[in-house]
Design a protein around this motif. Structure first.
Motif, PDB file in Angstrom:
ATOM      1  N   ALA A   1      13.121   6.065   7.047  1.00  0.00           N
ATOM      2  CA  ALA A   1      14.006   6.065   5.884  1.00  0.00           C
ATOM      3  C   ALA A   1      13.213   5.620   4.666  1.00  0.00           C
ATOM      4  CB  ALA A   1      15.187   5.121   6.109  1.00  0.00           C
ATOM      5  N   VAL A   2      13.116   6.495   3.677  1.00  0.00           N
ATOM      6  CA  VAL A   2      12.328   6.175   2.489  1.00  0.00           C
ATOM      7  C   VAL A   2      13.114   6.582   1.247  1.00  0.00           C
ATOM      8  CG1 VAL A   2      11.104   8.394   2.644  1.00  0.00           C
ATOM      9  CG2 VAL A   2      10.133   6.519   1.293  1.00  0.00           C
ATOM     10  N   ASP A   3      13.162   5.695   0.266  1.00  0.00           N
ATOM     11  CA  ASP A   3      13.764   5.992  -1.032  1.00  0.00           C
ATOM     12  C   ASP A   3      12.675   6.496  -1.963  1.00  0.00           C
ATOM     13  OD1 ASP A   3      16.465   5.178  -0.524  1.00  0.00           O
ATOM     14  OD2 ASP A   3      15.809   3.091  -0.629  1.00  0.00           O
ATOM     15  N   VAL A   4      12.881   7.671  -2.534  1.00  0.00           N
ATOM     16  CA  VAL A   4      11.907   8.283  -3.428  1.00  0.00           C
ATOM     17  C   VAL A   4      12.449   8.250  -4.851  1.00  0.00           C
ATOM     18  CG1 VAL A   4      10.589  10.359  -3.980  1.00  0.00           C
ATOM     19  CG2 VAL A   4      11.072   9.792  -1.586  1.00  0.00           C
ATOM     20  N   VAL A   5      11.697   7.673  -5.764  1.00  0.00           N
ATOM     21  CA  VAL A   5      12.034   7.691  -7.184  1.00  0.00           C
ATOM     22  C   VAL A   5      10.793   8.117  -7.958  1.00  0.00           C
ATOM     23  CG1 VAL A   5      13.726   5.829  -6.901  1.00  0.00           C
ATOM     24  CG2 VAL A   5      11.413   5.282  -7.622  1.00  0.00           C
ATOM     25  N   GLY A   6      10.981   8.580  -9.192  1.00  0.00           N
ATOM     26  CA  GLY A   6       9.845   8.982 -10.010  1.00  0.00           C
ATOM     27  C   GLY A   6      10.266   9.941 -11.097  1.00  0.00           C
TER      28      GLY A   6
ATOM     29  N   ALA B   1       7.324  14.602   4.454  1.00  0.00           N
ATOM     30  CA  ALA B   1       5.904  14.350   4.698  1.00  0.00           C
ATOM     31  C   ALA B   1       5.669  12.954   5.273  1.00  0.00           C
ATOM     32  CB  ALA B   1       5.118  14.533   3.413  1.00  0.00           C
ATOM     33  N   LEU B   2       6.536  12.011   4.911  1.00  0.00           N
ATOM     34  CA  LEU B   2       6.380  10.626   5.377  1.00  0.00           C
ATOM     35  C   LEU B   2       7.186  10.338   6.631  1.00  0.00           C
ATOM     36  CD1 LEU B   2       6.572   8.751   1.941  1.00  0.00           C
ATOM     37  CD2 LEU B   2       4.522   9.175   3.317  1.00  0.00           C
ATOM     38  N   HIS B   3       7.813  11.358   7.197  1.00  0.00           N
ATOM     39  CA  HIS B   3       8.703  11.133   8.341  1.00  0.00           C
ATOM     40  C   HIS B   3       7.969  10.517   9.526  1.00  0.00           C
ATOM     41  CE1 HIS B   3      12.174  11.648  10.918  1.00  0.00           C
ATOM     42  NE2 HIS B   3      11.405  12.247  11.823  1.00  0.00           N
ATOM     43  N   GLY B   4       6.690  10.836   9.651  1.00  0.00           N
ATOM     44  CA  GLY B   4       5.943  10.300  10.786  1.00  0.00           C
ATOM     45  C   GLY B   4       5.665   8.819  10.689  1.00  0.00           C
ATOM     46  N   VAL B   5       5.690   8.269   9.459  1.00  0.00           N
ATOM     47  CA  VAL B   5       5.406   6.839   9.278  1.00  0.00           C
ATOM     48  C   VAL B   5       6.603   6.055   8.785  1.00  0.00           C
ATOM     49  CG1 VAL B   5       2.952   7.214   8.866  1.00  0.00           C
ATOM     50  CG2 VAL B   5       4.532   7.244   6.930  1.00  0.00           C
TER      51      VAL B   5
ATOM     52  N   CYS C   1       8.932   5.031  -2.204  1.00  0.00           N
ATOM     53  CA  CYS C   1       7.813   5.821  -2.725  1.00  0.00           C
ATOM     54  C   CYS C   1       8.083   6.149  -4.186  1.00  0.00           C
ATOM     55  CB  CYS C   1       7.628   7.102  -1.916  1.00  0.00           C
ATOM     56  SG  CYS C   1       6.190   8.088  -2.419  1.00  0.00           S
ATOM     57  N   PHE C   2       7.115   5.850  -5.042  1.00  0.00           N
ATOM     58  CA  PHE C   2       7.183   6.223  -6.455  1.00  0.00           C
ATOM     59  C   PHE C   2       6.300   7.448  -6.652  1.00  0.00           C
ATOM     60  CE2 PHE C   2       6.413   6.217 -10.945  1.00  0.00           C
ATOM     61  CZ  PHE C   2       7.536   5.630 -11.516  1.00  0.00           C
ATOM     62  N   VAL C   3       6.879   8.515  -7.208  1.00  0.00           N
ATOM     63  CA  VAL C   3       6.166   9.781  -7.329  1.00  0.00           C
ATOM     64  C   VAL C   3       6.056  10.196  -8.793  1.00  0.00           C
ATOM     65  CG1 VAL C   3       8.287  11.088  -6.916  1.00  0.00           C
ATOM     66  CG2 VAL C   3       6.081  12.209  -6.611  1.00  0.00           C
ATOM     67  N   SER C   4       4.867  10.638  -9.177  1.00  0.00           N
ATOM     68  CA  SER C   4       4.613  11.224 -10.494  1.00  0.00           C
ATOM     69  C   SER C   4       4.057  12.622 -10.263  1.00  0.00           C
ATOM     70  CB  SER C   4       3.609  10.382 -11.289  1.00  0.00           C
ATOM     71  OG  SER C   4       4.070   9.057 -11.473  1.00  0.00           O
ATOM     72  N   ILE C   5       4.638  13.610 -10.930  1.00  0.00           N
ATOM     73  CA  ILE C   5       4.233  14.997 -10.711  1.00  0.00           C
ATOM     74  C   ILE C   5       4.169  15.721 -12.046  1.00  0.00           C
ATOM     75  CG2 ILE C   5       6.630  15.701 -10.260  1.00  0.00           C
ATOM     76  CD1 ILE C   5       5.524  17.818  -8.319  1.00  0.00           C
ATOM     77  N   THR C   6       3.144  16.544 -12.224  1.00  0.00           N
ATOM     78  CA  THR C   6       3.011  17.313 -13.462  1.00  0.00           C
ATOM     79  C   THR C   6       3.758  18.641 -13.330  1.00  0.00           C
ATOM     80  OG1 THR C   6       0.926  18.280 -12.677  1.00  0.00           O
ATOM     81  CG2 THR C   6       0.783  16.269 -13.990  1.00  0.00           C
ATOM     82  N   PRO C   7       4.185  19.228 -14.450  1.00  0.00           N
ATOM     83  CA  PRO C   7       4.948  20.481 -14.395  1.00  0.00           C
ATOM     84  C   PRO C   7       4.056  21.702 -14.226  1.00  0.00           C
ATOM     85  CG  PRO C   7       4.771  19.745 -16.656  1.00  0.00           C
ATOM     86  CD  PRO C   7       4.121  18.684 -15.815  1.00  0.00           C
TER      87      PRO C   7
ATOM     88  N   ALA D   1      -3.807  17.586 -13.367  1.00  0.00           N
ATOM     89  CA  ALA D   1      -2.512  18.010 -12.855  1.00  0.00           C
ATOM     90  C   ALA D   1      -2.416  17.682 -11.375  1.00  0.00           C
ATOM     91  CB  ALA D   1      -2.330  19.509 -13.078  1.00  0.00           C
ATOM     92  N   GLY D   2      -1.174  17.575 -10.890  1.00  0.00           N
ATOM     93  CA  GLY D   2      -0.979  17.325  -9.481  1.00  0.00           C
ATOM     94  C   GLY D   2       0.150  16.349  -9.224  1.00  0.00           C
ATOM     95  N   VAL D   3       0.056  15.672  -8.085  1.00  0.00           N
ATOM     96  CA  VAL D   3       1.064  14.713  -7.664  1.00  0.00           C
ATOM     97  C   VAL D   3       0.363  13.400  -7.322  1.00  0.00           C
ATOM     98  CG1 VAL D   3       2.921  14.204  -6.025  1.00  0.00           C
ATOM     99  CG2 VAL D   3       2.449  16.575  -6.678  1.00  0.00           C
ATOM    100  N   SER D   4       0.961  12.288  -7.725  1.00  0.00           N
ATOM    101  CA  SER D   4       0.455  10.973  -7.358  1.00  0.00           C
ATOM    102  C   SER D   4       1.593  10.192  -6.711  1.00  0.00           C
ATOM    103  CB  SER D   4      -0.062  10.223  -8.596  1.00  0.00           C
ATOM    104  OG  SER D   4      -0.607   8.964  -8.221  1.00  0.00           O
ATOM    105  N   LEU D   5       1.304   9.604  -5.544  1.00  0.00           N
ATOM    106  CA  LEU D   5       2.328   8.873  -4.785  1.00  0.00           C
ATOM    107  C   LEU D   5       1.916   7.413  -4.621  1.00  0.00           C
ATOM    108  CD1 LEU D   5       2.974  11.394  -1.851  1.00  0.00           C
ATOM    109  CD2 LEU D   5       4.190  11.245  -4.037  1.00  0.00           C
ATOM    110  N   LEU D   6       2.886   6.525  -4.750  1.00  0.00           N
ATOM    111  CA  LEU D   6       2.705   5.115  -4.437  1.00  0.00           C
ATOM    112  C   LEU D   6       3.717   4.773  -3.344  1.00  0.00           C
ATOM    113  CD1 LEU D   6       1.357   2.347  -5.182  1.00  0.00           C
ATOM    114  CD2 LEU D   6       3.347   1.977  -6.674  1.00  0.00           C
ATOM    115  N   PHE D   7       3.225   4.580  -2.117  1.00  0.00           N
ATOM    116  CA  PHE D   7       4.112   4.364  -0.966  1.00  0.00           C
ATOM    117  C   PHE D   7       4.107   2.897  -0.586  1.00  0.00           C
ATOM    118  CE2 PHE D   7       4.573   4.289   3.769  1.00  0.00           C
ATOM    119  CZ  PHE D   7       5.931   4.596   3.792  1.00  0.00           C
ATOM    120  N   HIS D   8       5.296   2.367  -0.331  1.00  0.00           N
ATOM    121  CA  HIS D   8       5.447   0.969   0.073  1.00  0.00           C
ATOM    122  C   HIS D   8       6.281   0.898   1.344  1.00  0.00           C
ATOM    123  CE1 HIS D   8       6.270  -3.360  -0.151  1.00  0.00           C
ATOM    124  NE2 HIS D   8       7.510  -3.044   0.156  1.00  0.00           N
TER     125      HIS D   8
END
Length: 391
Positions: free
Chosen positions: A38-43, A31-35, A8-14, A54-61
């Protein structure tokens, strides 16, 4: 090949609390535990996300239950891997050939434009058995992107590279940058390497710029400095255009192209043989200008001076490839309200920062030293990189 996990690639505003931002990796994993087990999160922390707000944007693979899906490997590259701080080098960047033997003996520091990459790739990347099968490297980094991107392009020559320079966060959480991974990093580069049989599509556009001069041939250049152009009188056109642009931004930019044909392509889709940089010093009237690049400017290529447009940035139309789309951009507060106005939609991960992004097209000749043989750093306001991923 290292064991592949979901990613998962994550972008988040301060706009969240510093504590919530620093917990984002674990929050996303939960949050992704149901699907995903094991997930590697970078961003990284950014200035804008989807829709320019503002907010959070996720790219899940995920490759689970998808035998033909691409495989993702997470990694980190930092100063401990031999990365140098090239962005601290002075404006004029070139080397003296007769002194090359001294640099090889570590008597002199490397020139910014002649620095051979000394980055040692981490085992996660070095252990990939077939580097030609890596088709995409998606990165989040501090502003020292040059050597990391060089090393990745040399190791994975068929990969498209797209990396976002994170927002500086010293006044937010006392970290120079905030890069997400298994641990929070203050500097370096985090990323995902995707192995696949399908090539993504990468384009870079500069809709925030307009031409201020005709296309000019570069007669003489040294390092990142253009010394002579074919028609110095064009500088008067440039100065007049700056005064009448009405954009409120008096900075000057330069589009450098390998061929005259490439120089005449539209700025909304310039292609791999052109790149746009900020002019950082010099006197255009005398032909000598320094360009914000850490690569050599080759002789007999072409330059066109640009100024910011007074018209708000129009984002490029998205393709219809069926897969997700990644948009990385440069914040454009002086030429529009947002780098991504109207782009908040399903299947699009967009993020923008003042620091911009780094990119490289696949199959570049990374053995050279000029700017067409290396990944390109882009911090030109309003610029947008569009990465269309396969379905």
């Amino acid at each position: 090949m290292p064991l592949s996990r979901d990613a998962c690639f994550v972008s988040i505003t301060p706009t969240y609390s510093a504590a919530d931002v620093e917990r984002i990796s674990s929050s996303v994993s939960q949050a992704l535990h149901g699907v995903s087990s094991a997930v590697d999160v970078v961003g990284t922390v950014v200035d804008q996300v989807n829709g320019g707000g503002a907010g959070v944007s996720l790219l899940f693979h995920t490759s689970r239950d998808k035998p033909n899906a691409s495989r993702a490997v997470a990694f980190f590259i930092g100063d401990e891997h031999g990365r140098q701080r090239l962005r601290e080098t002075a404006v004029g960047r070139w080397h003296i050939p007769v002194m090359d033997h001294c640099r090889q003996a570590s008597v002199l520091p490397l020139s910014a434009t002649q620095a051979t990459s000394s980055v040692r790739l981490p085992p996660e990347l070095a252990d990939i058995s077939d580097p030609l099968n890596v088709r995409l490297l998606l990165l989040a980094s501090d502003r020292e992107t040059r050597q990391t991107a060089d090393a990745l392009a040399q190791r994975f020559p068929r990969a498209s590279i797209l990396g976002l320079v994170g927002a500086a966060t010293p006044f937010f959480n006392a970290r120079p940058y905030t890069l997400f991974g298994p641990t929070i990093r203050n500097s370096g580069c985090v990323g995902l390497a995707f192995s696949d049989s399908t090539m993504p599509s990468l384009t870079v556009a500069h809709p925030g710029m307009v031409a201020a001069t005709p296309v000019l041939r570069i007669v003489r250049a040294k390092g990142n400095v253009v010394l002579d152009v074919e028609d110095a009188r064009a500088a008067h056109t440039l100065i007049a255009a700056m005064r009448s642009s009405g954009s409120g931004d008096n900075r000057v930019y330069a589009r450098i192209s390998r061929t005259e044909e490439a120089a005449r392509e539209p700025l909304t889709r310039p292609g791999p043989m052109s790149a746009v940089f900020r002019v950082t010093g010099g006197d255009p009237a005398k032909g000598g200008v320094a360009v914000d690049t850490l690569s050599d400017i080759p002789h007999d290529c072409f330059i066109q001076f640009l100024v910011p447009s007074s018209v708000p940035v129009a984002t490029p139309e998205l393709g219809s490839g069926g897969g997700p789309t990644v948009l990385f951009g440069v914040t454009a507060s002086t030429i529009g309200d947002s780098a991504f106005s109207g782009q908040e939609q399903q299947g699009v991960h967009s993020a923008a920062t003042e620091g911009g992004f780094v990119y490289a097209y696949p199959d570049i000749d990374s053995s050279g030293t000029d700017l067409f043989s290396r990944p390109t750093e882009c911090a030109v306001p309003g610029s947008i990189a569009t990465l269309s991923l396969p379905a």
